[in-house]
Design a protein around this motif. Structure first.
Motif, PDB file in Angstrom:
ATOM      1  N   VAL A  88     -51.399  -7.054  42.385  1.00  0.00           N
ATOM      2  CA  VAL A  88     -50.676  -6.894  41.548  1.00  0.00           C
ATOM      3  C   VAL A  88     -51.490  -6.038  40.658  1.00  0.00           C
ATOM      4  O   VAL A  88     -52.785  -5.427  40.922  1.00  0.00           O
ATOM      5  CB  VAL A  88     -50.838  -7.901  41.023  1.00  0.00           C
ATOM      6  CG1 VAL A  88     -50.072  -8.320  38.807  1.00  0.00           C
ATOM      7  CG2 VAL A  88     -49.980  -9.740  40.973  1.00  0.00           C
ATOM      8  N   GLU A  89     -50.889  -5.321  39.878  1.00  0.00           N
ATOM      9  CA  GLU A  89     -51.438  -3.700  39.602  1.00  0.00           C
ATOM     10  C   GLU A  89     -51.157  -4.435  37.929  1.00  0.00           C
ATOM     11  O   GLU A  89     -50.467  -4.115  37.292  1.00  0.00           O
ATOM     12  CB  GLU A  89     -50.795  -2.578  39.457  1.00  0.00           C
ATOM     13  CG  GLU A  89     -51.124  -2.120  41.284  1.00  0.00           C
ATOM     14  CD  GLU A  89     -50.710  -0.613  41.188  1.00  0.00           C
ATOM     15  OE1 GLU A  89     -51.675   0.294  40.725  1.00  0.00           O
ATOM     16  OE2 GLU A  89     -49.487  -0.086  41.470  1.00  0.00           O
ATOM     17  N   GLU A  90     -52.938  -4.216  37.633  1.00  0.00           N
ATOM     18  CA  GLU A  90     -53.396  -4.642  35.621  1.00  0.00           C
ATOM     19  C   GLU A  90     -54.038  -3.171  35.540  1.00  0.00           C
ATOM     20  O   GLU A  90     -54.598  -2.168  35.641  1.00  0.00           O
ATOM     21  CB  GLU A  90     -54.516  -5.538  35.840  1.00  0.00           C
ATOM     22  CG  GLU A  90     -53.257  -7.161  36.386  1.00  0.00           C
ATOM     23  CD  GLU A  90     -54.223  -7.848  36.470  1.00  0.00           C
ATOM     24  OE1 GLU A  90     -55.564  -7.463  36.617  1.00  0.00           O
ATOM     25  OE2 GLU A  90     -53.955  -9.269  37.098  1.00  0.00           O
ATOM     26  N   GLU A  91     -54.077  -2.935  33.714  1.00  0.00           N
ATOM     27  CA  GLU A  91     -54.552  -2.007  33.148  1.00  0.00           C
ATOM     28  C   GLU A  91     -55.019  -3.253  32.353  1.00  0.00           C
ATOM     29  O   GLU A  91     -54.913  -3.656  31.857  1.00  0.00           O
ATOM     30  CB  GLU A  91     -53.342  -0.912  32.883  1.00  0.00           C
ATOM     31  CG  GLU A  91     -52.665  -0.077  33.647  1.00  0.00           C
ATOM     32  CD  GLU A  91     -51.961   0.590  33.110  1.00  0.00           C
ATOM     33  OE1 GLU A  91     -52.021   0.887  31.309  1.00  0.00           O
ATOM     34  OE2 GLU A  91     -51.545   1.319  33.602  1.00  0.00           O
ATOM     35  N   GLY A  92     -56.973  -2.065  31.680  1.00  0.00           N
ATOM     36  CA  GLY A  92     -56.934  -2.958  30.675  1.00  0.00           C
ATOM     37  C   GLY A  92     -58.175  -3.502  31.377  1.00  0.00           C
ATOM     38  O   GLY A  92     -59.235  -4.050  32.909  1.00  0.00           O
ATOM     39  N   ALA A  93     -59.255  -3.690  29.974  1.00  0.00           N
ATOM     40  CA  ALA A  93     -60.416  -4.246  30.910  1.00  0.00           C
ATOM     41  C   ALA A  93     -60.510  -5.979  31.142  1.00  0.00           C
ATOM     42  O   ALA A  93     -61.076  -6.080  31.456  1.00  0.00           O
ATOM     43  CB  ALA A  93     -62.081  -4.293  29.792  1.00  0.00           C
ATOM     44  N   GLY A  94     -59.462  -6.411  30.676  1.00  0.00           N
ATOM     45  CA  GLY A  94     -58.938  -7.910  31.245  1.00  0.00           C
ATOM     46  C   GLY A  94     -59.607  -8.466  30.172  1.00  0.00           C
ATOM     47  O   GLY A  94     -59.638  -9.021  29.743  1.00  0.00           O
ATOM     48  N   LEU A  95     -59.571 -10.366  29.959  1.00  0.00           N
ATOM     49  CA  LEU A  95     -59.518 -10.874  29.457  1.00  0.00           C
ATOM     50  C   LEU A  95     -60.995 -11.544  29.746  1.00  0.00           C
ATOM     51  O   LEU A  95     -60.875 -11.431  30.453  1.00  0.00           O
ATOM     52  CB  LEU A  95     -58.528 -12.517  29.581  1.00  0.00           C
ATOM     53  CG  LEU A  95     -57.291 -12.144  28.906  1.00  0.00           C
ATOM     54  CD1 LEU A  95     -56.049 -13.350  29.571  1.00  0.00           C
ATOM     55  CD2 LEU A  95     -56.879 -11.827  27.721  1.00  0.00           C
ATOM     56  N   PRO A  96     -61.557 -11.916  28.610  1.00  0.00           N
ATOM     57  CA  PRO A  96     -62.882 -12.781  28.607  1.00  0.00           C
ATOM     58  C   PRO A  96     -62.527 -13.846  29.662  1.00  0.00           C
ATOM     59  O   PRO A  96     -61.904 -14.438  29.010  1.00  0.00           O
ATOM     60  CB  PRO A  96     -63.829 -13.181  26.985  1.00  0.00           C
ATOM     61  CG  PRO A  96     -62.470 -12.469  26.571  1.00  0.00           C
ATOM     62  CD  PRO A  96     -61.079 -12.176  26.984  1.00  0.00           C
ATOM     63  N   ARG A  97     -64.348 -13.785  29.895  1.00  0.00           N
ATOM     64  CA  ARG A  97     -63.975 -15.540  30.782  1.00  0.00           C
ATOM     65  C   ARG A  97     -64.363 -16.423  30.350  1.00  0.00           C
ATOM     66  O   ARG A  97     -64.890 -16.804  29.121  1.00  0.00           O
ATOM     67  CB  ARG A  97     -65.258 -15.343  31.674  1.00  0.00           C
ATOM     68  CG  ARG A  97     -64.596 -14.258  32.780  1.00  0.00           C
ATOM     69  CD  ARG A  97     -65.318 -14.510  33.828  1.00  0.00           C
ATOM     70  NE  ARG A  97     -65.524 -13.554  35.185  1.00  0.00           N
ATOM     71  CZ  ARG A  97     -64.571 -14.043  36.544  1.00  0.00           C
ATOM     72  NH1 ARG A  97     -64.842 -15.266  36.880  1.00  0.00           N
ATOM     73  NH2 ARG A  97     -64.720 -13.058  37.410  1.00  0.00           N
ATOM     74  N   LEU A  98     -63.938 -17.866  30.015  1.00  0.00           N
ATOM     75  CA  LEU A  98     -63.846 -19.089  28.992  1.00  0.00           C
ATOM     76  C   LEU A  98     -65.204 -19.718  29.651  1.00  0.00           C
ATOM     77  O   LEU A  98     -65.190 -19.755  31.501  1.00  0.00           O
ATOM     78  CB  LEU A  98     -62.785 -19.654  28.862  1.00  0.00           C
ATOM     79  CG  LEU A  98     -62.029 -18.764  28.226  1.00  0.00           C
ATOM     80  CD1 LEU A  98     -60.653 -20.124  27.993  1.00  0.00           C
ATOM     81  CD2 LEU A  98     -62.839 -19.180  26.772  1.00  0.00           C
ATOM     82  N   LYS A  99     -65.582 -20.149  28.980  1.00  0.00           N
ATOM     83  CA  LYS A  99     -67.057 -21.230  29.820  1.00  0.00           C
ATOM     84  C   LYS A  99     -66.752 -22.699  29.786  1.00  0.00           C
ATOM     85  O   LYS A  99     -65.603 -22.750  29.055  1.00  0.00           O
ATOM     86  CB  LYS A  99     -68.287 -20.708  28.937  1.00  0.00           C
ATOM     87  CG  LYS A  99     -68.820 -20.021  28.818  1.00  0.00           C
ATOM     88  CD  LYS A  99     -70.386 -19.909  28.262  1.00  0.00           C
ATOM     89  CE  LYS A  99     -71.205 -18.416  27.865  1.00  0.00           C
ATOM     90  NZ  LYS A  99     -72.171 -19.071  27.154  1.00  0.00           N
ATOM     91  N   ARG A 100     -67.035 -23.240  31.334  1.00  0.00           N
ATOM     92  CA  ARG A 100     -66.439 -24.323  31.189  1.00  0.00           C
ATOM     93  C   ARG A 100     -67.033 -25.285  30.380  1.00  0.00           C
ATOM     94  O   ARG A 100     -68.278 -25.135  30.565  1.00  0.00           O
ATOM     95  CB  ARG A 100     -66.655 -24.567  32.501  1.00  0.00           C
ATOM     96  CG  ARG A 100     -64.846 -24.291  33.315  1.00  0.00           C
ATOM     97  CD  ARG A 100     -65.231 -24.568  35.103  1.00  0.00           C
ATOM     98  NE  ARG A 100     -63.674 -23.955  35.208  1.00  0.00           N
ATOM     99  CZ  ARG A 100     -63.483 -24.264  36.504  1.00  0.00           C
ATOM    100  NH1 ARG A 100     -64.248 -25.440  36.853  1.00  0.00           N
ATOM    101  NH2 ARG A 100     -62.284 -23.922  36.884  1.00  0.00           N
TER     102      ARG A 100
END
Length: 145
Positions: free
Chosen positions: A69-81
């Motif tokens: 898969v090719e994606e663009e952008g910085a991505g989603l912030p990681r959620l803390k569990r």
């Protein structure tokens, strides 16, 4: 993967690694090498993602495998569990939808919300690898239901 990408001449995964052209920038060489690595075993069967951080997306000499898969952008912030809370989803206690046994191995659920199919990872792997018996990892498969 990263080590082979940084040391293409030392890696045993590329049979004929390309050589760096005269005056070629290191990043240009790395981008020219990237699709060749993705098409080489074992990475040609792994669900990898390419995330391009800055537009425009560079043109690659070869296309990556279709399952990459090719994606663009910085991505989603990681959620803390949250501590102490289970992240597992309750599955009906019927056992595996393929073998029928309820073993200690966690069952995998079908991603479609309306489907209640759940199966062991090994049972699904055997089903998905039936057309390719010499492979170790399935690239994909459809829900048996």
């Amino acid at each position: 993967f990263e080590w082979a990408w940084q040391h293409p001449n030392s890696s045993r995964r590329l049979l004929a690694p390309p050589t760096r052209r005269p005056r070629e920038q290191p990043i240009s060489f790395a981008l020219r090498l990237l699709p060749r690595l993705l098409l080489a075993p074992p990475w040609n069967r792994l669900p990898l993602r390419i995330r391009w951080l800055r537009p425009p997306r560079p043109a690659l000499e070869l296309a990556p495998p279709p399952h990459v898969v090719e994606e663009e952008g910085a991505g989603l912030p990681r959620l803390k569990r949250k501590k102490g809370r289970s992240q597992e989803v309750e599955v009906e206690n019927w056992g595996c939808g393929l073998c029928g046994e309820a073993q200690a191995t966690p069952l995998l659920r079908c991603p479609r919300p309306q489907c209640k199919m759940a199966a062991h990872p090994l049972c699904l792997a055997q089903l998905f690898l039936a057309p390719e018996p010499l492979q170790l990892l399935p690239v994909g498969g459809a829900c048996p239901r």
